[in-house]
Design an enzyme around this catalytic site. Structure first.
Site, PDB file in Angstrom:
ATOM      1  N   ASP A 290      56.121  50.943 124.167  1.00  0.00           N
ATOM      2  CA  ASP A 290      54.892  51.293 123.472  1.00  0.00           C
ATOM      3  C   ASP A 290      54.203  50.022 122.984  1.00  0.00           C
ATOM      4  OD1 ASP A 290      55.353  53.977 123.885  1.00  0.00           O
ATOM      5  OD2 ASP A 290      56.302  54.291 121.933  1.00  0.00           O
ATOM      6  N   TYR A 360      68.158  48.221 122.586  1.00  0.00           N
ATOM      7  CA  TYR A 360      67.119  48.294 121.571  1.00  0.00           C
ATOM      8  C   TYR A 360      67.672  47.884 120.212  1.00  0.00           C
ATOM      9  CZ  TYR A 360      64.671  51.324 124.931  1.00  0.00           C
ATOM     10  OH  TYR A 360      64.062  51.842 126.044  1.00  0.00           O
ATOM     11  N   TYR A 433      63.804  58.394 125.297  1.00  0.00           N
ATOM     12  CA  TYR A 433      62.809  58.215 124.239  1.00  0.00           C
ATOM     13  C   TYR A 433      63.536  57.858 122.951  1.00  0.00           C
ATOM     14  CZ  TYR A 433      59.345  60.377 127.319  1.00  0.00           C
ATOM     15  OH  TYR A 433      58.499  60.670 128.363  1.00  0.00           O
TER      16      TYR A 433
END
Length: 476
Positions: A290, A360, A433
């Site tokens: 994003d 992440y 996600y």
């Protein structure tokens, strides 16, 4: 020039396929062709004189040697003015003005369909005037290719049968657009080049001349030419780092308004476009984060397709300079391992969509401070594979199908920072996600970190630290 004409005539007479026995026969045939207002190059074609210097020189000595008067100012009714040294020169100059660095080109030529009708008309004229059967007339496209090749050679550009750069040459001639109509009306066939050539081949001379004049009727206008060049794309691959937030991967535009000021593709792609002088470019990444997510570590694999590039030679050092410039100017987007790659290497990006994993690091806020026991429980669970059931997130439902997808977390670890803020590290398979895993997305992701912690949670910051895909491959 006289010696050139003499040599061409001598070659024609000595050919075992020649139908002429004396120079007088050639002159008589040339005179008959000249009376139809055919141009010098069409006269040579229908005399079946092979390519050579005689095709390259000016017309006056040719007419003098063959005992002909000067060529009419009218356009040639056979080639419609296509076979002209000026046209060939115009095509070559158009190509060179586009600044392509290709040293080899192919030629793609499209002529009006009326050319084929007028060619047949002239063949019939030659037969009717005892100029022998002319089945081996040099093709108009081949003649133009020969003329253009001579002009391009002056610019050190060679015409070859196959390469990655093609000059497309298209002619149009409105005045003769209905020359083929009688063939279409007779057979109700498609008005295509292939269909017209097939019908002309099957058509007898008597049937043809019942509908179309022989020799071909005069015209008052010349065919108009358009020239364009197309070249195979080249590809530049590498890995990008995004060191600041609010930068999209590609331009983020909604209803004509930019949502983010900068994009990764423009910061890297614009200098590549300037270098290769391509018409446009497309960026393809191995997934995308994003706009508010940073891309750190050794970067995300990507490639840029440069469409119709003018420059493709000796790019390596300049490509490296783009990478260095991004680094030395402290650009918020950096590039690593930037290099020209082969077209087939781009498949690695597609093939890696299902196999790559990502690491992440997230800054997460919980509504309640988590106990040491709860932290230990989550960390123990994170040492094993966790399978999620993720419905399409609410935030992308407007553009993606409402599906439920199983996704795997390969590792999960959480540590307390201060207050109700925690550092969470996640390794997941592609397509997971992460934001929705953290807060649960109204129960659409199960399990979620919020559910495991028994506390509402929200994600404040997210960074991608690693995309485990070997690209560009070290062998490039």
């Amino acid at each position: 020039m006289t010696s050139v004409v003499d040599a061409a005539i001598a070659e024609c007479l000595s050919s075992p396929d020649s139908k002429y026995e004396t120079i007088e026969q050639i002159k008589d045939a040339a005179s008959a062709l000249h009376q139809t207002h055919a141009c010098s190059l069409c006269i040579l074609r229908f005399l079946q004189i092979p390519f050579g210097p005689v095709y390259q020189d000016q017309d006056t000595p040719l007419y003098e040697q063959l005992g002909l008067s000067e060529q009419s100012a009218e356009p040639c009714p056979v080639c419609l003015g296509i076979l002209s040294h000026d046209v060939a020169r115009q095509i070559a100059e158009k190509y060179t003005s586009q600044d392509f660095d290709a040293q080899q080109v192919t030629l793609g030529i499209e002529v009006p369909k009326s050319i084929y009708v007028r060619h047949r008309s002239m063949q019939i004229f030659c037969s009717a005037n005892t100029m022998t059967q002319v089945h081996n007339v040099v093709d108009v496209k081949d003649t133009l290719k020969y003329l253009v090749a001579q002009q391009l050679a002056n610019h050190n550009v060679a015409v070859v049968a196959e390469c990655d750069t093609q000059i497309d040459i298209a002619f149009a001639h409105a005045e003769t657009a209905r020359d083929c109509q009688f063939l279409v009306d007779q057979t109700n066939m498609a008005n295509s080049r292939v269909a017209i050539v097939a019908k002309l081949t099957a058509c007898s001379d008597a049937e043809f001349t019942a509908h179309f004049a022989s020799p071909p009727p005069h015209v008052t206008t010349r065919a108009l030419v358009t020239v364009s060049t197309k070249r195979a794309s080249i590809f530049v691959g590498g890995r990008y780092l995004k060191l600041e937030r609010n930068i999209s991967q590609t331009p983020f535009i909604v209803e004509g308004r930019r949502v983010t000021e900068h994009s990764v593709s423009e910061i890297i792609g614009n200098p590549i476009q300037q270098l290769t002088k391509c018409d446009s470019y497309n960026m393809v990444g191995s997934g995308r984060e994003d706009a508010d997510v940073r891309m750190l570590g050794d970067g995300r694999p990507f490639y840029i397709e440069c469409i119709n590039p003018r420059r493709t030679r000796t790019l390596d050092e300049d490509i490296c300079n783009i990478e260095r410039t991004l680094s030395t100017t402290n650009s918020p987007v950096q590039a690593r391992r930037l290099q020209v790659i082969r077209a087939q290497d781009t498949a690695i990006i597609k093939e890696g969509e299902e196999n790559k994993t990502k690491h992440y690091c997230a800054l997460v806020w919980f509504a309640h401070e988590l106990s040491q026991e709860k932290l230990a429980e989550i960390n123990d669970l994170g040492k094993h594979e966790i399978v999620l059931e993720q419905k399409t997130p609410v935030r992308v439902l407007h553009r993606r199908a409402p599906l439920t997808r199983p996704r795997k977390l390969l590792a999960l670890a959480i540590e307390h920072i201060e207050g109700r803020f925690y550092r969470v590290r996640i390794e997941s398979e592609a397509g997971t996600y992460i934001k929705e895993f953290v807060h649960g997305d109204l129960g659409r992701t199960v399990p979620s970190l919020a559910g495991l912690a028994d506390s509402p949670a929200d994600i404040f910051e997210l960074d991608v630290e690693c995309v485990s895909l070997d690209f560009p491959p070290a062998t490039i």
